[in-house]
Enzyme design. Sequence first.
Site: not given
Ligand SMILES: *Cc1c(COP(=O)(O)O)cnc(C)c1O
Length: 378
Positions: A52, A104, A177, A202
């Site tokens: 960790r 999101y 993001d 993703k």
């Molecule tokens: C899926 C997603 C998240 C969150 O990610 P996780 O890996 O599911 O925790 C944040 N922002 C966007 C744009 C996403 O599509």
Amino acid sequence: MTRELRPATIASHAAGAVDPQSGGVVPPIQPATTFMRDENYALIRPDNVYSRDQSDTVRMAETVLRKLEQAQDTLLFPAGMAAIAAVFRTLRAGDTAIIQSGIYWGTTKWVRDFCARRDVTLYEVDASDLPALQAVCTAQKPALVFVETPSNPWLKIVDIKAAAQAAHAAGGILVVDATAATPILMQPLALGADIVMHSASKAINGHSDVLAGVLSTNTPDAPIWDMIKADRHDAGAVLGPFEAWLLIRGMRTLPLRVERMTQNTEALAAFLHAHPMVEDVFYPGLPHHPGHAVAAQQMSGYGSLMSVLVKGGKDDALRIVGKLQLFMRATSLGGVESLVEHRHTIEPHTGIPENLIRVSVGIEDIDDLIADWTEALG
Ligand SMILES: *Cc1c(COP(=O)(O)O)cnc(C)c1O
């Protein structure tokens, strides 16, 4: 070679991740949680004490991502949300933060709860409306501005360069993001963002079998980056070595997948936009999209996410979604397989139109994908 390698080469070679011990052309997985010391009590490897957060496998995955992002430092987390949480946990009571509205839902929900509990004043603003974003920045002096572009599921485009200027002029930092864009199509750090975030669950992993999140920066000496690093190490939101290894494997084809997915999406978006049963298509690659010009400037392709407004209401949308055979009915995006989602069913109280179908386009043959929609639309 002295020349700077291009993304397809970096990814395909996993940035040089091989196993020098066996000569294997793929890296091993090191699952150890703890690491030995020698007879003089010196660590065998000073950078490996306890897993960790010290893991060679995680570091290899971070190296690939850091190079693809052209960043100076990169940190992996066990989910995209864990990466976002690590950023917001740097805020102090009394601080002000701005997030983009209509992003999101998981981000909006968690950030609202967090800010309410921690006495952080939160403003939500449509950051694709630049004067609106500038006005809130000037008036509220946020410590942190968080935007998502292209946004999910509205596909709004934020001008990153202008958003960075607005955040910096107010004394704050900009976090982007960029999940829907991937580091292949857009590099927010080069446009002035302080931190770029992706859900690696993703397209970065791309096979719908790993949860992970990532943050990268070009200012690794900034106080916020120190806090984020300490938070990951001390609070323990770390990615496991097996997940990191799968990520290294998945990323070998990232540029190739993104290229095909983008081509497929451009073709499907144009087809759907021209279809008589379709009211509108939200996709920044379409010339009528309000963010098209900015997207063309800051992205090298428009990605694999779009939303389709079909003619009619909820029942019509659900009927069409039910008839699709190749597009699987499931949440998430960025995988090699195409997915659809009726967002209104998932989050009925957030203003998502009842006739909106969110589409994540995979790497299948485009003729098959178009045929599936042709039949479903009737
Ligand atoms: C899926 C997603 C998240 C969150 O990610 P996780 O890996 O599911 O925790 C944040 N922002 C966007 C744009 C996403 O599509």
